[in-house]
Motif scaffolding. Sequence first.
Motif, PDB file in Angstrom:
ATOM      1  N   PRO A   8      53.008 -92.878  85.237  1.00  0.00           N
ATOM      2  CA  PRO A   8      52.135 -93.949  85.710  1.00  0.00           C
ATOM      3  C   PRO A   8      52.578 -95.301  85.155  1.00  0.00           C
ATOM      4  CG  PRO A   8      51.139 -92.882  83.832  1.00  0.00           C
ATOM      5  CD  PRO A   8      52.420 -92.142  84.099  1.00  0.00           C
ATOM      6  N   GLN A   9      51.931 -96.344  85.596  1.00  0.00           N
ATOM      7  CA  GLN A   9      52.244 -97.697  85.133  1.00  0.00           C
ATOM      8  C   GLN A   9      51.731 -97.893  83.716  1.00  0.00           C
ATOM      9  OE1 GLN A   9      50.807-100.584  87.874  1.00  0.00           O
ATOM     10  NE2 GLN A   9      51.935-102.279  86.968  1.00  0.00           N
ATOM     11  N   SER A  10      50.580 -97.264  83.419  1.00  0.00           N
ATOM     12  CA  SER A  10      50.016 -97.333  82.075  1.00  0.00           C
ATOM     13  C   SER A  10      49.300 -96.033  81.765  1.00  0.00           C
ATOM     14  CB  SER A  10      49.073 -98.530  81.938  1.00  0.00           C
ATOM     15  OG  SER A  10      47.987 -98.394  82.823  1.00  0.00           O
ATOM     16  N   LEU A  11      49.116 -95.790  80.471  1.00  0.00           N
ATOM     17  CA  LEU A  11      48.588 -94.500  80.039  1.00  0.00           C
ATOM     18  C   LEU A  11      47.907 -94.683  78.691  1.00  0.00           C
ATOM     19  CD1 LEU A  11      48.592 -91.452  80.706  1.00  0.00           C
ATOM     20  CD2 LEU A  11      50.868 -91.316  79.680  1.00  0.00           C
ATOM     21  N   ILE A  12      46.703 -94.131  78.574  1.00  0.00           N
ATOM     22  CA  ILE A  12      45.988 -94.164  77.304  1.00  0.00           C
ATOM     23  C   ILE A  12      45.675 -92.725  76.912  1.00  0.00           C
ATOM     24  CG2 ILE A  12      43.950 -94.965  76.063  1.00  0.00           C
ATOM     25  CD1 ILE A  12      43.700 -97.220  78.112  1.00  0.00           C
ATOM     26  N   VAL A  13      46.063 -92.364  75.687  1.00  0.00           N
ATOM     27  CA  VAL A  13      45.752 -91.030  75.174  1.00  0.00           C
ATOM     28  C   VAL A  13      45.200 -91.164  73.776  1.00  0.00           C
ATOM     29  CG1 VAL A  13      47.551 -89.912  76.559  1.00  0.00           C
ATOM     30  CG2 VAL A  13      48.052 -90.623  74.219  1.00  0.00           C
ATOM     31  N   GLN A  14      44.494 -90.131  73.347  1.00  0.00           N
ATOM     32  CA  GLN A  14      44.019 -90.103  71.965  1.00  0.00           C
ATOM     33  C   GLN A  14      45.110 -89.561  71.061  1.00  0.00           C
ATOM     34  OE1 GLN A  14      40.273 -87.943  71.940  1.00  0.00           O
ATOM     35  NE2 GLN A  14      39.161 -89.886  72.082  1.00  0.00           N
ATOM     36  N   LYS A  15      45.049 -89.927  69.811  1.00  0.00           N
ATOM     37  CA  LYS A  15      45.991 -89.419  68.813  1.00  0.00           C
ATOM     38  C   LYS A  15      46.017 -87.897  68.875  1.00  0.00           C
ATOM     39  CE  LYS A  15      46.645 -89.208  63.792  1.00  0.00           C
ATOM     40  NZ  LYS A  15      46.094 -89.608  62.477  1.00  0.00           N
ATOM     41  N   GLY A  16      47.233 -87.351  68.888  1.00  0.00           N
ATOM     42  CA  GLY A  16      47.393 -85.908  68.984  1.00  0.00           C
ATOM     43  C   GLY A  16      47.580 -85.399  70.394  1.00  0.00           C
ATOM     44  N   GLY A  17      47.282 -86.245  71.392  1.00  0.00           N
ATOM     45  CA  GLY A  17      47.452 -85.870  72.782  1.00  0.00           C
ATOM     46  C   GLY A  17      48.919 -85.822  73.185  1.00  0.00           C
ATOM     47  N   ILE A  18      49.180 -85.359  74.405  1.00  0.00           N
ATOM     48  CA  ILE A  18      50.554 -85.225  74.900  1.00  0.00           C
ATOM     49  C   ILE A  18      50.712 -86.062  76.167  1.00  0.00           C
ATOM     50  CG2 ILE A  18      52.366 -83.636  75.619  1.00  0.00           C
ATOM     51  CD1 ILE A  18      50.851 -81.400  74.198  1.00  0.00           C
ATOM     52  N   PRO A  19      51.086 -87.326  76.002  1.00  0.00           N
ATOM     53  CA  PRO A  19      51.323 -88.143  77.199  1.00  0.00           C
ATOM     54  C   PRO A  19      52.563 -87.656  77.939  1.00  0.00           C
ATOM     55  CG  PRO A  19      51.926 -89.356  75.222  1.00  0.00           C
ATOM     56  CD  PRO A  19      51.284 -88.083  74.764  1.00  0.00           C
ATOM     57  N   ILE A  20      52.500 -87.722  79.266  1.00  0.00           N
ATOM     58  CA  ILE A  20      53.629 -87.323  80.109  1.00  0.00           C
ATOM     59  C   ILE A  20      53.940 -88.466  81.066  1.00  0.00           C
ATOM     60  CG2 ILE A  20      54.496 -85.668  81.802  1.00  0.00           C
ATOM     61  CD1 ILE A  20      52.467 -83.645  80.663  1.00  0.00           C
ATOM     62  N   ILE A  21      55.193 -88.863  81.087  1.00  0.00           N
ATOM     63  CA  ILE A  21      55.644 -89.951  81.957  1.00  0.00           C
ATOM     64  C   ILE A  21      56.691 -89.369  82.906  1.00  0.00           C
ATOM     65  CG2 ILE A  21      56.625 -92.264  82.069  1.00  0.00           C
ATOM     66  CD1 ILE A  21      55.800 -92.580  79.095  1.00  0.00           C
ATOM     67  N   ASN A  22      56.585 -89.715  84.155  1.00  0.00           N
ATOM     68  CA  ASN A  22      57.432 -89.113  85.182  1.00  0.00           C
ATOM     69  C   ASN A  22      58.351 -90.118  85.857  1.00  0.00           C
ATOM     70  OD1 ASN A  22      56.101 -86.395  85.166  1.00  0.00           O
ATOM     71  ND2 ASN A  22      54.348 -87.668  85.715  1.00  0.00           N
ATOM     72  N   CYS A  23      59.530 -89.654  86.238  1.00  0.00           N
ATOM     73  CA  CYS A  23      60.457 -90.473  87.023  1.00  0.00           C
ATOM     74  C   CYS A  23      61.071 -89.642  88.131  1.00  0.00           C
ATOM     75  CB  CYS A  23      61.547 -91.062  86.139  1.00  0.00           C
ATOM     76  SG  CYS A  23      60.993 -92.522  85.254  1.00  0.00           S
ATOM     77  N   ALA A  24      61.270 -90.277  89.272  1.00  0.00           N
ATOM     78  CA  ALA A  24      61.879 -89.625  90.423  1.00  0.00           C
ATOM     79  C   ALA A  24      63.032 -90.488  90.921  1.00  0.00           C
ATOM     80  CB  ALA A  24      60.845 -89.434  91.529  1.00  0.00           C
ATOM     81  N   TYR A  25      64.090 -89.842  91.364  1.00  0.00           N
ATOM     82  CA  TYR A  25      65.263 -90.562  91.837  1.00  0.00           C
ATOM     83  C   TYR A  25      65.733 -89.951  93.150  1.00  0.00           C
ATOM     84  CZ  TYR A  25      67.819 -86.575  89.902  1.00  0.00           C
ATOM     85  OH  TYR A  25      68.265 -85.312  89.634  1.00  0.00           O
ATOM     86  N   GLU A  26      66.587 -90.681  93.865  1.00  0.00           N
ATOM     87  CA  GLU A  26      67.079 -90.216  95.164  1.00  0.00           C
ATOM     88  C   GLU A  26      68.554 -89.815  95.143  1.00  0.00           C
ATOM     89  OE1 GLU A  26      63.664 -89.946  97.042  1.00  0.00           O
ATOM     90  OE2 GLU A  26      65.587 -89.602  98.051  1.00  0.00           O
ATOM     91  N   ASN A  27      69.347 -90.565  94.388  1.00  0.00           N
ATOM     92  CA  ASN A  27      70.797 -90.381  94.446  1.00  0.00           C
ATOM     93  C   ASN A  27      71.230 -89.162  93.622  1.00  0.00           C
ATOM     94  OD1 ASN A  27      73.579 -90.598  94.357  1.00  0.00           O
ATOM     95  ND2 ASN A  27      73.573 -92.815  94.064  1.00  0.00           N
ATOM     96  N   THR A  28      71.732 -88.148  94.291  1.00  0.00           N
ATOM     97  CA  THR A  28      72.125 -86.919  93.597  1.00  0.00           C
ATOM     98  C   THR A  28      73.386 -87.109  92.764  1.00  0.00           C
ATOM     99  OG1 THR A  28      73.295 -86.204  95.585  1.00  0.00           O
ATOM    100  CG2 THR A  28      71.032 -85.428  95.302  1.00  0.00           C
ATOM    101  N   ALA A  29      74.027 -88.255  92.882  1.00  0.00           N
ATOM    102  CA  ALA A  29      75.224 -88.527  92.078  1.00  0.00           C
ATOM    103  C   ALA A  29      74.876 -88.896  90.638  1.00  0.00           C
ATOM    104  CB  ALA A  29      76.039 -89.645  92.713  1.00  0.00           C
TER     105      ALA A  29
END
Lengths: 111, 113
Positions: A8-29
């Motif tokens: 996401p653009q921004s993310l708030i978690v509590q201490k001890g949490g597990i934030p997850i940030i994602n990325c997607a791409y198109e070029n298989t090279a």
Amino acid sequence: QQQVKQSPQSLIVQKGGIPIINCAYENTAFDYFPWYQQFPGKGPALLIAIRPDVSEKKEGRFTISFNKSAKQFSLHIMDSQPGDSATYFCAVNSGYSTLTFGKGTMLLVSP
Amino acid sequence: GAGVSQSPRYKVAKRGQDVALRCDPISGHVSLFWYQQALGQGPEFLTYFQNEAQLDKSGLPSDRFFAERPEGSVSTLKIQRTQQEDSAVYLCASSFDRGGELFFGEGSRLTVL
């Protein structure tokens, strides 16, 4: 055309949490997938990177998961701490091409 | 110094002024990159040097932007006739070779009034 889409653009978690940030791409090279961490007023610093020959890489509390078929990769931060509050950027490149960055995710870890 | 050094850290320019931003890369690093980072955005590539040769300048937004690295070490990014849309942080990064880890400086924040 955006070469890598980050969410996401921004993310708030509590201490001890597990934030997850994602990325997607198109070029298989693309064959190099790093994550950079940036604190306010500082330049980005390499956090962890992965090549497409493996599906996961761990370094300390930071893990990259890579899904080649889906053309996606993600950053997981285990046992997050307030000191992890920063902006995180994924990036892609291939061979000697120029590193291209995502738009960033601003992470806040509350005490 | 041990890291990439950039100066000035902050620059305020009136629209139409010329500015010069300096980058001192890590000693021995062959590759040098300039990126532009707008507020709330990721770094965007401007130009790349291998030693003194400028091998890629495809990211320079206009002919008002010029970069040089005459002796293969220190690099200067020059912006002529600055416009408000040039306001951004200009990041310099160096690496031992082109495929190596990028080490970034702290950036030069340019504000054009």
